[in-house]
Scaffold this motif. Sequence first.
Motif, PDB file in Angstrom:
ATOM      1  N   GLY A  66      14.301  -4.708   3.998  1.00 15.22           N
ATOM      2  CA  GLY A  66      15.701  -4.951   4.333  1.00 15.22           C
ATOM      3  C   GLY A  66      16.028  -4.553   5.745  1.00 15.22           C
ATOM      4  N   VAL A  67      17.310  -4.248   5.964  1.00 11.73           N
ATOM      5  CA  VAL A  67      17.819  -3.892   7.291  1.00 11.73           C
ATOM      6  C   VAL A  67      18.500  -2.526   7.208  1.00 11.73           C
ATOM      7  CG1 VAL A  67      19.350  -4.547   9.187  1.00 11.73           C
ATOM      8  CG2 VAL A  67      18.162  -6.314   7.872  1.00 11.73           C
ATOM      9  N   TYR A  68      18.208  -1.688   8.177  1.00 11.84           N
ATOM     10  CA  TYR A  68      18.791  -0.345   8.238  1.00 11.84           C
ATOM     11  C   TYR A  68      19.891  -0.300   9.295  1.00 11.84           C
ATOM     12  CZ  TYR A  68      19.229   4.441   9.996  1.00 11.84           C
ATOM     13  OH  TYR A  68      19.725   5.644  10.443  1.00 11.84           O
ATOM     14  N   HIS A  69      21.013   0.346   8.959  1.00 12.59           N
ATOM     15  CA  HIS A  69      22.081   0.628   9.917  1.00 12.59           C
ATOM     16  C   HIS A  69      22.316   2.137   9.918  1.00 12.59           C
ATOM     17  CE1 HIS A  69      23.011  -3.630  10.255  1.00 12.59           C
ATOM     18  NE2 HIS A  69      23.050  -3.703   8.934  1.00 12.59           N
ATOM     19  N   GLY A  70      22.332   2.737  11.086  1.00  8.21           N
ATOM     20  CA  GLY A  70      22.560   4.166  11.195  1.00  8.21           C
ATOM     21  C   GLY A  70      23.919   4.470  11.799  1.00  8.21           C
ATOM     22  N   TYR A  71      24.619   5.452  11.249  1.00  6.32           N
ATOM     23  CA  TYR A  71      25.961   5.823  11.699  1.00  6.32           C
ATOM     24  C   TYR A  71      26.062   7.332  11.840  1.00  6.32           C
ATOM     25  CZ  TYR A  71      26.834   1.213   9.648  1.00  6.32           C
ATOM     26  OH  TYR A  71      26.770  -0.112   9.313  1.00  6.32           O
ATOM     27  N   PHE A  72      26.988   7.765  12.697  1.00  2.15           N
ATOM     28  CA  PHE A  72      27.263   9.196  12.810  1.00  2.15           C
ATOM     29  C   PHE A  72      28.767   9.403  12.937  1.00  2.15           C
ATOM     30  CE2 PHE A  72      27.924  13.136  15.200  1.00  2.15           C
ATOM     31  CZ  PHE A  72      27.243  14.018  14.377  1.00  2.15           C
ATOM     32  N   CYS A  73      29.311  10.263  12.077  1.00  2.00           N
ATOM     33  CA  CYS A  73      30.745  10.581  12.121  1.00  2.00           C
ATOM     34  C   CYS A  73      30.930  11.841  12.957  1.00  2.00           C
ATOM     35  CB  CYS A  73      31.304  10.780  10.715  1.00  2.00           C
ATOM     36  SG  CYS A  73      33.064  11.226  10.714  1.00  2.00           S
ATOM     37  N   SER A  74      31.597  11.711  14.088  1.00  2.00           N
ATOM     38  CA  SER A  74      31.801  12.865  14.962  1.00  2.00           C
ATOM     39  C   SER A  74      32.792  13.856  14.364  1.00  2.00           C
ATOM     40  CB  SER A  74      32.293  12.403  16.339  1.00  2.00           C
ATOM     41  OG  SER A  74      33.488  11.637  16.222  1.00  2.00           O
ATOM     42  N   ASN A  75      33.666  13.381  13.460  1.00  2.00           N
ATOM     43  CA  ASN A  75      34.626  14.289  12.817  1.00  2.00           C
ATOM     44  C   ASN A  75      33.931  15.211  11.826  1.00  2.00           C
ATOM     45  OD1 ASN A  75      36.833  13.133  14.173  1.00  2.00           O
ATOM     46  ND2 ASN A  75      37.065  11.562  12.592  1.00  2.00           N
ATOM     47  N   CYS A  76      33.062  14.627  10.985  1.00  2.00           N
ATOM     48  CA  CYS A  76      32.409  15.398   9.923  1.00  2.00           C
ATOM     49  C   CYS A  76      31.010  15.876  10.304  1.00  2.00           C
ATOM     50  CB  CYS A  76      32.302  14.553   8.651  1.00  2.00           C
ATOM     51  SG  CYS A  76      33.891  13.957   8.044  1.00  2.00           S
ATOM     52  N   LYS A  77      30.543  15.437  11.489  1.00  2.00           N
ATOM     53  CA  LYS A  77      29.182  15.771  11.920  1.00  2.00           C
ATOM     54  C   LYS A  77      28.175  15.337  10.863  1.00  2.00           C
ATOM     55  CE  LYS A  77      31.100  17.734  15.426  1.00  2.00           C
ATOM     56  NZ  LYS A  77      31.201  16.986  16.700  1.00  2.00           N
ATOM     57  N   LYS A  78      28.376  14.128  10.332  1.00  2.00           N
ATOM     58  CA  LYS A  78      27.530  13.619   9.244  1.00  2.00           C
ATOM     59  C   LYS A  78      26.850  12.318   9.658  1.00  2.00           C
ATOM     60  CE  LYS A  78      28.721  13.941   4.938  1.00  2.00           C
ATOM     61  NZ  LYS A  78      27.523  14.587   4.352  1.00  2.00           N
ATOM     62  N   GLN A  79      25.555  12.241   9.395  1.00  2.00           N
ATOM     63  CA  GLN A  79      24.783  11.030   9.611  1.00  2.00           C
ATOM     64  C   GLN A  79      24.762  10.226   8.316  1.00  2.00           C
ATOM     65  OE1 GLN A  79      22.817   9.980  12.382  1.00  2.00           O
ATOM     66  NE2 GLN A  79      22.163   8.136  11.299  1.00  2.00           N
TER      67      GLN A  79
ATOM     68  N   ASP B  60       0.824  -1.210   0.000  1.00  2.19           N
ATOM     69  CA  ASP B  60       0.000   0.000   0.000  1.00  2.19           C
ATOM     70  C   ASP B  60       0.858   1.259   0.000  1.00  2.19           C
ATOM     71  OD1 ASP B  60      -2.439  -1.466   0.125  1.00  2.19           O
ATOM     72  OD2 ASP B  60      -2.111  -1.783   2.265  1.00  2.19           O
ATOM     73  N   ASP B  61       2.166   1.093  -0.273  1.00  4.41           N
ATOM     74  CA  ASP B  61       3.122   2.200  -0.330  1.00  4.41           C
ATOM     75  C   ASP B  61       3.319   2.896   1.011  1.00  4.41           C
ATOM     76  OD1 ASP B  61       3.844   1.926  -3.022  1.00  4.41           O
ATOM     77  OD2 ASP B  61       2.057   3.017  -3.664  1.00  4.41           O
ATOM     78  N   GLU B  62       3.061   2.171   2.094  1.00  9.18           N
ATOM     79  CA  GLU B  62       3.361   2.687   3.432  1.00  9.18           C
ATOM     80  C   GLU B  62       4.772   2.228   3.823  1.00  9.18           C
ATOM     81  OE1 GLU B  62       1.594   4.670   5.429  1.00  9.18           O
ATOM     82  OE2 GLU B  62       0.039   4.879   3.885  1.00  9.18           O
ATOM     83  N   PHE B  63       5.562   3.157   4.365  1.00 12.50           N
ATOM     84  CA  PHE B  63       6.948   2.837   4.747  1.00 12.50           C
ATOM     85  C   PHE B  63       6.999   2.547   6.242  1.00 12.50           C
ATOM     86  CE2 PHE B  63      11.363   3.926   5.884  1.00 12.50           C
ATOM     87  CZ  PHE B  63      12.033   3.122   4.966  1.00 12.50           C
ATOM     88  N   HIS B  64       7.658   1.433   6.597  1.00 14.68           N
ATOM     89  CA  HIS B  64       7.766   1.016   7.994  1.00 14.68           C
ATOM     90  C   HIS B  64       9.240   0.821   8.333  1.00 14.68           C
ATOM     91  CE1 HIS B  64       3.422  -0.006   7.928  1.00 14.68           C
ATOM     92  NE2 HIS B  64       3.684  -0.406   6.691  1.00 14.68           N
ATOM     93  N   ILE B  65       9.651   1.327   9.497  1.00 12.99           N
ATOM     94  CA  ILE B  65      11.023   1.118   9.946  1.00 12.99           C
ATOM     95  C   ILE B  65      11.050   1.038  11.472  1.00 12.99           C
ATOM     96  CG2 ILE B  65      11.494   3.608   9.853  1.00 12.99           C
ATOM     97  CD1 ILE B  65      14.441   2.805   9.214  1.00 12.99           C
ATOM     98  N   GLY B  66      11.604  -0.051  11.973  1.00 15.91           N
ATOM     99  CA  GLY B  66      11.796  -0.222  13.407  1.00 15.91           C
ATOM    100  C   GLY B  66      10.529  -0.208  14.233  1.00 15.91           C
ATOM    101  N   GLU B  67       9.416  -0.654  13.661  1.00 14.25           N
ATOM    102  CA  GLU B  67       8.150  -0.641  14.389  1.00 14.25           C
ATOM    103  C   GLU B  67       7.948  -1.975  15.107  1.00 14.25           C
ATOM    104  OE1 GLU B  67       5.084   0.324  11.599  1.00 14.25           O
ATOM    105  OE2 GLU B  67       6.181   2.051  10.790  1.00 14.25           O
TER     106      GLU B  67
END
Length: 233
Positions: A147-160, A125-132
Amino acid sequence: MARRVGYLCNTCGYTYTSIDEIFWVDDYGHVIVKPLVKSTSAESSNAAIKGFFARYYCYECQKFINKFIIYKKSSDIDDGKIIQLIEQYDDNPKIIQFDDEFQRCLECGSELPSKADYSFALDVDDEFHIGEDDYDFSKGEKFKFAGVYHGYFCSNCKKQINKFVITENKAEFSDSQIREILEKHTNDLTIFIRRDFDICPDCGEEVYYLDQNSTCPNCRRDSLTIVDHMMVD
């Protein structure tokens, strides 16, 4: 403990045996591949580089492809050196994959720890679900892609960095279509897509892990059936 399975094609008599295997690199830089049993687990416990080993089959090239999945590596060893050592293992084509959770910053190259891990899916139905927690991500027939999502944060570049590993794509969307959909459901953050199916390094076609009901690689007329199954330790 390793699982060993014997397969047979009832049409042409072709036999194939698979066994759970691991690999590691010893102190001399040699790649060792052995079944996953107590003795080899102990032998590889202190290795600076280790992972899983599997054999896939390319029906287009009609040959086996070795796959190395690295889940432990020393930060003192460059990724390029690891790939070089594995490439020297034998003459067979190889797929070399670092575990999904490994990620370097796309700006500065620093190795990043994973900050978040979730399942995600775009349903029919074109609904997006993540981590529910209340959504059933196991019902693949309801997904256009998942699929599977992995989240990262670089403290040097302040980039997600948002890394989406696509495990199902029943709608057969292109990467650009998937990226466009994902960008609608995230903020202005970096999106990195990786598929988990494997491609033959020689011909570019998808390769397959042979198991029950796989097409016989010899005659292509029948499926493989299990004729022997045991645990080895």
